[in-house]
Each structure stands twice: as structure tokens, then as C-alpha cells.
Design a protein around this motif. Structure first.
Motif, PDB file in Angstrom:
ATOM      1  N   ASN A 291      35.795  30.719  25.912  1.00 10.05           N
ATOM      2  CA  ASN A 291      35.834  30.297  24.516  1.00 10.05           C
ATOM      3  C   ASN A 291      37.273  30.320  24.009  1.00 10.05           C
ATOM      4  O   ASN A 291      37.628  31.097  23.139  1.00 10.05           O
ATOM      5  CB  ASN A 291      34.943  31.215  23.671  1.00 10.05           C
ATOM      6  N   ASN A 292      38.099  29.455  24.573  1.00 18.49           N
ATOM      7  CA  ASN A 292      39.516  29.458  24.227  1.00 18.49           C
ATOM      8  C   ASN A 292      39.905  28.353  23.263  1.00 18.49           C
ATOM      9  O   ASN A 292      41.071  28.209  22.932  1.00 18.49           O
ATOM     10  CB  ASN A 292      40.366  29.321  25.496  1.00 18.49           C
ATOM     11  N   ALA A 293      38.940  27.547  22.856  1.00 20.41           N
ATOM     12  CA  ALA A 293      39.258  26.468  21.934  1.00 20.41           C
ATOM     13  C   ALA A 293      39.571  27.033  20.561  1.00 20.41           C
ATOM     14  O   ALA A 293      39.133  28.120  20.190  1.00 20.41           O
ATOM     15  CB  ALA A 293      38.094  25.491  21.843  1.00 20.41           C
ATOM     16  N   GLY A 294      40.342  26.277  19.802  1.00 21.42           N
ATOM     17  CA  GLY A 294      40.643  26.686  18.446  1.00 21.42           C
ATOM     18  C   GLY A 294      42.110  26.982  18.245  1.00 21.42           C
ATOM     19  O   GLY A 294      42.961  26.570  19.024  1.00 21.42           O
ATOM     20  N   ILE A 295      42.412  27.746  17.204  1.00 18.93           N
ATOM     21  CA  ILE A 295      43.790  27.930  16.782  1.00 18.93           C
ATOM     22  C   ILE A 295      44.450  29.106  17.485  1.00 18.93           C
ATOM     23  O   ILE A 295      43.805  30.108  17.804  1.00 18.93           O
ATOM     24  CB  ILE A 295      43.854  28.130  15.256  1.00 18.93           C
ATOM     25  N   ARG A 296      45.748  28.931  17.762  1.00 21.66           N
ATOM     26  CA  ARG A 296      46.588  30.030  18.247  1.00 21.66           C
ATOM     27  C   ARG A 296      47.787  30.089  17.321  1.00 21.66           C
ATOM     28  O   ARG A 296      48.709  29.282  17.426  1.00 21.66           O
ATOM     29  CB  ARG A 296      47.031  29.790  19.697  1.00 21.66           C
ATOM     30  N   ASN A 297      47.777  31.013  16.398  1.00 28.06           N
ATOM     31  CA  ASN A 297      48.819  31.101  15.380  1.00 28.06           C
ATOM     32  C   ASN A 297      50.042  31.870  15.854  1.00 28.06           C
ATOM     33  O   ASN A 297      49.930  32.833  16.622  1.00 28.06           O
ATOM     34  CB  ASN A 297      48.278  31.796  14.118  1.00 28.06           C
TER      35      ASN A 297
ATOM     36  N   TRP B 294      46.542  24.276  18.660  1.00 26.26           N
ATOM     37  CA  TRP B 294      45.103  24.099  18.603  1.00 26.26           C
ATOM     38  C   TRP B 294      44.660  23.396  19.883  1.00 26.26           C
ATOM     39  O   TRP B 294      45.253  22.400  20.292  1.00 26.26           O
ATOM     40  CB  TRP B 294      44.693  23.255  17.402  1.00 26.26           C
ATOM     41  N   VAL B 295      43.607  23.889  20.512  1.00 25.37           N
ATOM     42  CA  VAL B 295      43.121  23.313  21.765  1.00 25.37           C
ATOM     43  C   VAL B 295      41.650  22.952  21.595  1.00 25.37           C
ATOM     44  O   VAL B 295      40.830  23.795  21.235  1.00 25.37           O
ATOM     45  CB  VAL B 295      43.269  24.297  22.938  1.00 25.37           C
TER      46      VAL B 295
ATOM     47  N   ARG C 217      38.448  15.654  28.867  1.00 30.73           N
ATOM     48  CA  ARG C 217      39.816  15.738  28.367  1.00 30.73           C
ATOM     49  C   ARG C 217      39.977  16.948  27.449  1.00 30.73           C
ATOM     50  O   ARG C 217      39.007  17.493  26.933  1.00 30.73           O
ATOM     51  CB  ARG C 217      40.201  14.467  27.600  1.00 30.73           C
ATOM     52  N   LEU C 218      41.217  17.315  27.288  1.00 29.10           N
ATOM     53  CA  LEU C 218      41.596  18.288  26.258  1.00 29.10           C
ATOM     54  C   LEU C 218      42.485  17.585  25.257  1.00 29.10           C
ATOM     55  O   LEU C 218      43.312  16.739  25.624  1.00 29.10           O
ATOM     56  CB  LEU C 218      42.391  19.451  26.863  1.00 29.10           C
ATOM     57  N   ILE C 219      42.354  17.945  24.013  1.00 26.86           N
ATOM     58  CA  ILE C 219      43.308  17.547  22.995  1.00 26.86           C
ATOM     59  C   ILE C 219      44.038  18.801  22.539  1.00 26.86           C
ATOM     60  O   ILE C 219      43.418  19.766  22.094  1.00 26.86           O
ATOM     61  CB  ILE C 219      42.625  16.880  21.791  1.00 26.86           C
ATOM     62  N   THR C 220      45.351  18.797  22.712  1.00 31.82           N
ATOM     63  CA  THR C 220      46.183  19.902  22.231  1.00 31.82           C
ATOM     64  C   THR C 220      47.061  19.398  21.101  1.00 31.82           C
ATOM     65  O   THR C 220      47.746  18.387  21.231  1.00 31.82           O
ATOM     66  CB  THR C 220      47.067  20.458  23.358  1.00 31.82           C
ATOM     67  N   TYR C 221      47.013  20.113  19.986  1.00 32.55           N
ATOM     68  CA  TYR C 221      47.768  19.734  18.795  1.00 32.55           C
ATOM     69  C   TYR C 221      48.715  20.880  18.466  1.00 32.55           C
ATOM     70  O   TYR C 221      48.285  22.018  18.257  1.00 32.55           O
ATOM     71  CB  TYR C 221      46.803  19.488  17.631  1.00 32.55           C
ATOM     72  N   ILE C 222      50.015  20.604  18.452  1.00 30.09           N
ATOM     73  CA  ILE C 222      51.034  21.641  18.298  1.00 30.09           C
ATOM     74  C   ILE C 222      51.901  21.336  17.077  1.00 30.09           C
ATOM     75  O   ILE C 222      52.370  20.197  16.908  1.00 30.09           O
ATOM     76  CB  ILE C 222      51.924  21.728  19.550  1.00 30.09           C
TER      77      ILE C 222
END
Length: 292
Positions: A247-253, A273-274, A280-285
Motif C-alpha cells: 500500500n505505497n500509493a499516495g503522498i510522500r511529503n 505522489w504515486v 502503469r504508474l503515474i508519479t507526480y512530483i
């Protein structure tokens, strides 16, 4: 010898400006959304026909004296008119073909011959790859025009929810929504579309400020990333790639920037954010630099 493709002599074409030109001279900049692609096509005198083929394409354009878009289907044009309002894949494919029509400075054999001769020793990034990339950029910009995007700047720490709204409002895929959201962001932002099977970056988009800060301020030159970049070991993205059931999806602040960009030596942080999807993965930085 450096492994890069020489595109320096190719005609410069501003995709955003070309989209504004295409809209201004068809349905107007104040048009309703989602974009009515058929009205644009008809305004510019491009014909559309349906013709079923066993060839693996959804749509293609013939750039003759009387340009024509051929849609690979057994459906009628009236059925396609209805489907194009809800089928994001079909919408993008037709917008992509319009990109070949409007980005027409590359549509000549002289340019193609020079390109292939200059880059004859390259195994990647052929002339077709360059033109296909430009057509993809045009399609995204046409479906989500820059001038219409001002209401989507603040995702309030929830980029997935914002991307879903964009996807619904403009009738585009979630991936297209994410990439366009990063490109038009007023923050220092990059979005990655990652192939989960290969573990490689398939597409990426970053904001203008991302480029500006890299080239204008020396400490930030380390914020370099391309489709050839590896996914850093200590990033949240890598944790999802290597353990997809976790469960690693979500925000990493407030992650140290060097978790992603190891050559960075400052003390600033980034938010990552992953979002895992089927293939696929979407990573937003977003990089947090207080002065910007």
C-alpha cells in the motif's frame, strides 16, 4: 560519440500557439468543452471517412491536396460523431492526426531526408518518432487548451482528484490529464508515466518553471530527468514498482530532493505522489523551493 539526435535544423513550431491558431480560425477560443473535434475538422476542410482495415491503427491522415482522416472502423460517421464525445482514446487519436495536419512545416521530403542523413547512425528517435511526438503534444494541447486551464491550478494536495476532474471535463484519459496538468502547472512540477512491466519512464511532462529554474539557477541543474532516467532506489515510486501489492500509493511529503535527484546538494524537499494502475504508474512530483 554522444548518443543524441540532432534536431537543431528542424523548423521551430510552437504547439500552444498552433493550437490557438487552429481554434481561433474554427470554433473560437471561447468554445465549450469538451472540444468539438468534428467542428474543427469541418472548419478546416478536412474530410473524415470510416474504412475498416486489418492494419493496426485507429485513425490516420492522408496529407494530400484534399486531406482526409480515415478512421479504422465498421461504424458509420454518425456513430463516430457520438462515440468521439465519450471515447478518450478515439478523441486523442483524431486530435493526433490533426497535429500532423497543423504542424505541417515538417511535412516535406527535404526535411525528412536531411534529418535521416544527419542521424543515420542513430537506432532511436527516427524522423517518424519526432513527428509522432509532436503530434502527441498537439493532441494534448488541443484537447486541453492552455487558455482554458486557469481553474485547475490548485490541486490542494490531491493531484489524483484534480486529474479525474480534468479527465471528465475534457474527455481525455487520466494519463493525458496528469501529463497536461504537470506541463501547465505554475509550480516546479514533473509527471512521469511509467511502464510497470519494464520499470521505465514511457512519457513525462514538466512545467515551464521546472525548465526555468534548472537553466537559470546552478544548484538546480541537478533536477534533470528524461525517459532514459532510472527510477531511484529510495523513491516512493521504486517501492511501488518493486512491491506492487503493498500500500505505497499516495503522498510522500517533504522528501529530500536527493531521493530522486542524487546530485542535488541543497536542503529543499519535494512531494511525491504515486498512483498505480493496471499497466502503469503515474508519479507526480512537486519540488518545494520557497522563493518560487
Amino acid at each position: 560519440m554522444a548518443n543524441f539526435t540532432d534536431v537543431s535544423f528542424l523548423p521551430k513550431q510552437d504547439v500552444e500557439a498552433t493550437v490557438r491558431y487552429a481554434l481561433t480560425n474554427s470554433i473560437g477560443l471561447d468554445c465549450l468543452y469538451p472540444i468539438d473535434l468534428f467542428s474543427i475538422i469541418e472548419s478546416w476542410g478536412v474530410d473524415v471517412v470510416t474504412k475498416f482495415s486489418s492494419e493496426p491503427y485507429l485513425a490516420k491522415i492522408l496529407l494530400t491536396q484534399c486531406p482526409k482522416i480515415i478512421i479504422n472502423t465498421q461504424k458509420s460517421i454518425d456513430e463516430i460523431r457520438a462515440e468521439i464525445l465519450i471515447n478518450s482514446t478515439l478523441r486523442f487519436s483524431i486530435a493526433h492526426e490533426l497535429g500532423h495536419y497543423f504542424l505541417n512545416k515538417l511535412n516535406n521530403e527535404e526535411i525528412k531526408t536531411r534529418f535521416n542523413k544527419t542521424n543515420s547512425n542513430k537506432q532511436i528517435n527516427t524522423f517518424n518518432a519526432v513527428t509522432e511526438y509532436q503530434a502527441n503534444e498537439f493532441a494534448a494541447a488541443l484537447l486541453i487548451p492552455e487558455h482554458s486551464f486557469k481553474n485547475y491550478q490548485n490541486h490542494n494536495g490531491k493531484p489524483l482528484e484534480m486529474a479525474k476532474s480534468i479527465s471528465n471535463d475534457y474527455r481525455v484519459s487520466l494519463t493525458t490529464a496528469f501529463l497536461r496538468m504537470a506541463k501547465l502547472s505554475e509550480n516546479i512540477t514533473v509527471c512521469l508515466h511509467i511502464d510497470t512491466q519494464a520499470g521505465k519512464i514511457k512519457h513525462l511532462a514538466h512545467s515551464k518553471l521546472w525548465d526555468d529554474i534548472r537553466y537559470e539557477h546552478k544548484p538546480y541543474w541537478a533536477l534533470k530527468i528524461s525517459k532514459k532516467s532510472d527510477i531511484p532506489e529510495y523513491s516512493a515510486t521504486n517501492k511501488v514498482l518493486t512491491n506492487p501489492t503493498s500500500n505505497n500509493a499516495g503522498i510522500r511529503n517533504n522528501m529530500p530532493i536527493d531521493r530522486w535527484f542524487e546530485e542535488y546538494t541543497g536542503e529543499n524537499t519535494l512531494n511525491e505522489w504515486v498512483y498505480p494502475f493496471a499497466d502503469r504508474l503515474i508519479t507526480y512530483i512537486e519540488v518545494d523551493i520557497p522563493d518560487y
